[in-house]
Design a protein around this motif. Structure first.
Motif, PDB file in Angstrom:
ATOM      1  N   ALA A 159       0.822  -1.215   0.000  1.00 17.16           N
ATOM      2  CA  ALA A 159       0.000   0.000   0.000  1.00 17.16           C
ATOM      3  C   ALA A 159       0.854   1.263   0.000  1.00 17.16           C
ATOM      4  O   ALA A 159       0.504   2.250  -0.643  1.00 17.16           O
ATOM      5  CB  ALA A 159      -0.946  -0.004   1.195  1.00 17.16           C
ATOM      6  N   HIS A 160       1.986   1.232   0.695  1.00 16.27           N
ATOM      7  CA  HIS A 160       2.828   2.441   0.734  1.00 16.27           C
ATOM      8  C   HIS A 160       3.424   2.751  -0.637  1.00 16.27           C
ATOM      9  O   HIS A 160       3.706   3.902  -0.940  1.00 16.27           O
ATOM     10  CB  HIS A 160       3.902   2.334   1.810  1.00 16.27           C
ATOM     11  CG  HIS A 160       4.921   1.277   1.583  1.00 16.27           C
ATOM     12  ND1 HIS A 160       4.697  -0.053   1.853  1.00 16.27           N
ATOM     13  CD2 HIS A 160       6.178   1.348   1.078  1.00 16.27           C
ATOM     14  CE1 HIS A 160       5.766  -0.745   1.546  1.00 16.27           C
ATOM     15  NE2 HIS A 160       6.678   0.075   1.065  1.00 16.27           N
ATOM     16  N   HIS A 161       3.592   1.731  -1.468  1.00 17.10           N
ATOM     17  CA  HIS A 161       4.080   1.988  -2.828  1.00 17.10           C
ATOM     18  C   HIS A 161       3.033   2.738  -3.645  1.00 17.10           C
ATOM     19  O   HIS A 161       3.362   3.640  -4.408  1.00 17.10           O
ATOM     20  CB  HIS A 161       4.449   0.686  -3.540  1.00 17.10           C
ATOM     21  CG  HIS A 161       5.561  -0.055  -2.882  1.00 17.10           C
ATOM     22  ND1 HIS A 161       6.848   0.436  -2.827  1.00 17.10           N
ATOM     23  CD2 HIS A 161       5.574  -1.229  -2.216  1.00 17.10           C
ATOM     24  CE1 HIS A 161       7.611  -0.413  -2.171  1.00 17.10           C
ATOM     25  NE2 HIS A 161       6.861  -1.437  -1.789  1.00 17.10           N
ATOM     26  N   LEU A 162       1.781   2.372  -3.480  1.00 20.56           N
ATOM     27  CA  LEU A 162       0.703   3.064  -4.185  1.00 20.56           C
ATOM     28  C   LEU A 162       0.622   4.521  -3.756  1.00 20.56           C
ATOM     29  O   LEU A 162       0.425   5.415  -4.576  1.00 20.56           O
ATOM     30  CB  LEU A 162      -0.626   2.357  -3.949  1.00 20.56           C
ATOM     31  CG  LEU A 162      -0.719   0.908  -4.432  1.00 20.56           C
ATOM     32  CD1 LEU A 162      -2.066   0.318  -4.054  1.00 20.56           C
ATOM     33  CD2 LEU A 162      -0.491   0.824  -5.923  1.00 20.56           C
ATOM     34  N   VAL A 163       0.788   4.755  -2.476  1.00 18.14           N
ATOM     35  CA  VAL A 163       0.751   6.132  -1.966  1.00 18.14           C
ATOM     36  C   VAL A 163       1.950   6.920  -2.491  1.00 18.14           C
ATOM     37  O   VAL A 163       1.815   8.073  -2.896  1.00 18.14           O
ATOM     38  CB  VAL A 163       0.711   6.122  -0.423  1.00 18.14           C
ATOM     39  CG1 VAL A 163       0.899   7.513   0.140  1.00 18.14           C
ATOM     40  CG2 VAL A 163      -0.593   5.508   0.068  1.00 18.14           C
ATOM     41  N   ARG A 164       3.119   6.276  -2.532  1.00 16.65           N
ATOM     42  CA  ARG A 164       4.309   6.972  -3.014  1.00 16.65           C
ATOM     43  C   ARG A 164       4.184   7.296  -4.500  1.00 16.65           C
ATOM     44  O   ARG A 164       4.593   8.373  -4.945  1.00 16.65           O
ATOM     45  CB  ARG A 164       5.560   6.125  -2.750  1.00 16.65           C
ATOM     46  CG  ARG A 164       6.807   6.926  -2.824  1.00 16.65           C
ATOM     47  CD  ARG A 164       8.013   6.339  -2.164  1.00 16.65           C
ATOM     48  NE  ARG A 164       8.146   4.911  -2.300  1.00 16.65           N
ATOM     49  CZ  ARG A 164       8.743   4.150  -1.381  1.00 16.65           C
ATOM     50  NH1 ARG A 164       9.241   4.685  -0.296  1.00 16.65           N
ATOM     51  NH2 ARG A 164       8.846   2.845  -1.565  1.00 16.65           N
ATOM     52  N   ILE A 165       3.594   6.403  -5.285  1.00 15.36           N
ATOM     53  CA  ILE A 165       3.367   6.679  -6.702  1.00 15.36           C
ATOM     54  C   ILE A 165       2.454   7.885  -6.866  1.00 15.36           C
ATOM     55  O   ILE A 165       2.689   8.758  -7.705  1.00 15.36           O
ATOM     56  CB  ILE A 165       2.795   5.426  -7.409  1.00 15.36           C
ATOM     57  CG1 ILE A 165       3.877   4.363  -7.534  1.00 15.36           C
ATOM     58  CG2 ILE A 165       2.234   5.776  -8.774  1.00 15.36           C
ATOM     59  CD1 ILE A 165       3.374   3.011  -7.975  1.00 15.36           C
TER      60      ILE A 165
END
Length: 125
Positions: A8-14
């Motif tokens: 999920a943190h990757h989606l937020v970072r994107i």
């Protein structure tokens, strides 16, 4: 809506990368071409952010044990692609001289994913 898995943190970072690239790209197009190109790029960037939010919602909906819901959200993926095509077609009709800035704004979706992938190559979690 953030997923509870480890990705999920990757989606937020994107999403944050996209938010940072929109004003940078608009300033670049404004400096290189015109304020109109910057405005069209910003519209493409906003569309990219909306497509990303729709993508996250659709993928989140596909992660279910219900086969019927998976098919429903699978068809929504096709609807998302059709929406991109309609938006591009509309911009080509309305602003034929500003297609390149608009398409570049739409591609922020892809650029942010590539930048996140590069981040993970050099800084794995």
């Amino acid at each position: 809506m953030a997923a509870e898995d480890g990705g999920a943190h990757h989606l937020v970072r994107i999403n944050r990368i996209q938010l940072a690239l929109v004003p940078l790209g608009a300033a670049g197009w404004g400096g290189l071409r015109s304020w109109r190109a910057a405005l069209v790029f910003a519209a493409g960037g906003a569309a990219s952010l909306l497509f990303w939010a729709l993508h996250r919602w659709v993928v989140n909906g596909m992660l279910t044990p219900s086969v019927r819901r998976r098919w429903l959200f699978g068809f929504l993926v096709l609807a998302k692609l059709a929406l991109i095509v309609l938006l591009l077609r509309g911009m080509m009709v309305c602003f034929p001289s500003e297609v390149l800035p608009f398409v570049t704004g739409i591609l922020l979706f892809s650029v942010s994913i590539v930048l996140e992938a590069l981040w993970l190559i050099f800084r794995p979690d």
